[in-house]
Write a protein that holds these residues in place. Structure first.
Motif, mmCIF file in Angstrom:
data_model
loop_
_atom_site.group_PDB
_atom_site.id
_atom_site.type_symbol
_atom_site.label_atom_id
_atom_site.label_comp_id
_atom_site.label_asym_id
_atom_site.label_seq_id
_atom_site.Cartn_x
_atom_site.Cartn_y
_atom_site.Cartn_z
ATOM 1 N N PHE A 54 30.484 27.254 16.543
ATOM 2 C CA PHE A 54 30.830 25.824 16.314
ATOM 3 C C PHE A 54 29.673 25.069 16.045
ATOM 4 C CE2 PHE A 54 31.010 21.589 17.684
ATOM 5 C CZ PHE A 54 31.863 20.761 16.858
ATOM 6 N N THR A 55 28.765 25.371 16.698
ATOM 7 C CA THR A 55 27.338 24.682 16.615
ATOM 8 C C THR A 55 26.654 25.179 15.189
ATOM 9 O OG1 THR A 55 26.947 24.374 19.000
ATOM 10 C CG2 THR A 55 24.931 24.253 17.634
ATOM 11 N N ALA A 66 26.999 22.759 8.094
ATOM 12 C CA ALA A 66 27.721 21.719 7.425
ATOM 13 C C ALA A 66 26.697 20.509 7.217
ATOM 14 C CB ALA A 66 29.161 21.536 7.991
ATOM 15 N N LEU A 67 26.315 19.898 8.414
ATOM 16 C CA LEU A 67 25.621 18.676 8.173
ATOM 17 C C LEU A 67 24.220 18.888 7.283
ATOM 18 C CD1 LEU A 67 25.743 17.585 11.965
ATOM 19 C CD2 LEU A 67 26.747 16.471 9.888
ATOM 20 N N LEU A 120 28.722 23.636 12.270
ATOM 21 C CA LEU A 120 28.520 21.993 12.359
ATOM 22 C C LEU A 120 27.367 21.755 11.927
ATOM 23 C CD1 LEU A 120 29.380 19.269 13.393
ATOM 24 C CD2 LEU A 120 28.160 19.523 15.213
ATOM 25 N N MET A 121 26.280 22.391 12.410
ATOM 26 C CA MET A 121 24.741 22.099 12.000
ATOM 27 C C MET A 121 24.685 22.641 10.365
ATOM 28 S SD MET A 121 23.579 20.659 14.489
ATOM 29 C CE MET A 121 23.784 20.812 16.340
ATOM 30 N N ILE A 181 20.879 18.097 17.257
ATOM 31 C CA ILE A 181 20.804 17.611 15.844
ATOM 32 C C ILE A 181 19.643 16.551 15.804
ATOM 33 C CG2 ILE A 181 21.963 15.870 14.392
ATOM 34 C CD1 ILE A 181 24.523 16.689 15.519
ATOM 35 N N ASN A 201 24.776 19.387 21.612
ATOM 36 C CA ASN A 201 24.525 19.579 20.127
ATOM 37 C C ASN A 201 23.881 18.315 19.626
ATOM 38 O OD1 ASN A 201 25.935 21.759 19.481
ATOM 39 N ND2 ASN A 201 27.896 21.304 19.998
#
Length: 232
Positions: free
Chosen positions: A117-118, A124-125, A121-122, A29, A25
């Motif tokens: 999840f990835t 949201a970032l 997460l990505m 990113i 992950n």
């Protein structure tokens, strides 16, 4: 079944896979940040809007963890057939189908959870970063976010089922290499893009759903073969 899954997780020290997934992950990113900087100003800028940005994130997440799923199949199943430890396991007073099912459930659930999840997460970032730098002109509404969550969930489920397809090729000659190569080829086909980042095979929802169904069929087929060819 739950107890068998727990034993498999302990046997293979499965917690280490989450650490490896975390490193993957982090690498993803950094890769997306590199794309964002190097591609800036281009006509088909990868982060031109939220739709294209989220599709790009989902494509890379599926690519990484479908291959990861293939590696887990090679480790949990193929390698155990190859070094004959699977035959020893089949002497236990446990149904053979349950042993293989436990391993496949681990692969499926891990792949699904990590892709979802990835994606989240990505995503949201990306939204948080855009609040500071405003490189994406459009806005993301709550209804858009809910639709996106539904798409991510369906995409993650189909990709997790799809990740079981390399089992079919790996079981032909109990080859770890074949399992890994087939998972890479699967990613090259499913995650290939046309017309820049705006279109990929995964956007045709029938294709990932069909491949996901094929993956589940292969998993069920492996149960049937247990009594015949695979244990010889």
């Amino acid at each position: 079944m739950l107890k068998l899954i727990q034993l498999e997780l302990r046997k293979h020290r499965f917690a280490r896979n989450f650490r490896t997934a975390g490193i993957a992950n982090l690498a993803l990113i950094l890769f997306l940040i590199m794309i964002g900087f190097t591609d800036q100003g281009a006509e088909d800028y990868a982060f031109a809007d939220y739709h294209v940005s989220f599709m790009l994130i989902d494509t890379f997440a599926r690519a990484v963890f479908i291959i990861f799923g293939g590696a887990l199949i090679a480790k949990l199943i193929i390698s155990e057939y190859r070094n004959k430890t699977m035959n020893v396991m089949f002497t236990y007073p446990i149904k053979r189908q349950k042993i293989i099912a436990a391993k496949l459930i681990i692969v499926f659930v891990f792949t699904f959870v990590m892709i979802l999840f990835t994606d989240l997460l990505m995503g949201a970032l990306l939204v948080i970063t855009n609040q500071f730098y405003s490189f994406i002109p459009d806005t993301l509404t709550m209804s858009d976010a809910l639709v996106l969550l539904l798409k991510y969930t369906i995409s993650s489920l189909s990709a997790a089922a799809m990740a079981l397809i390399p089992l079919f090729f790996g079981m032909r000659k109990h080859s770890v290499t074949t399992t890994l190569v087939s998972s890479i080829l699967l990613v090259l086909v499913v995650c290939s893009g046309f017309n820049g980042p705006t279109f990929s095979i995964n956007t045709l929802i029938v294709i990932p759903l069909t491949l996901g169904a094929i993956g589940l069929w292969i998993a069920s087929l492996s149960m049937i073969r247990l009594e015949t060819k695979d244990v010889n």
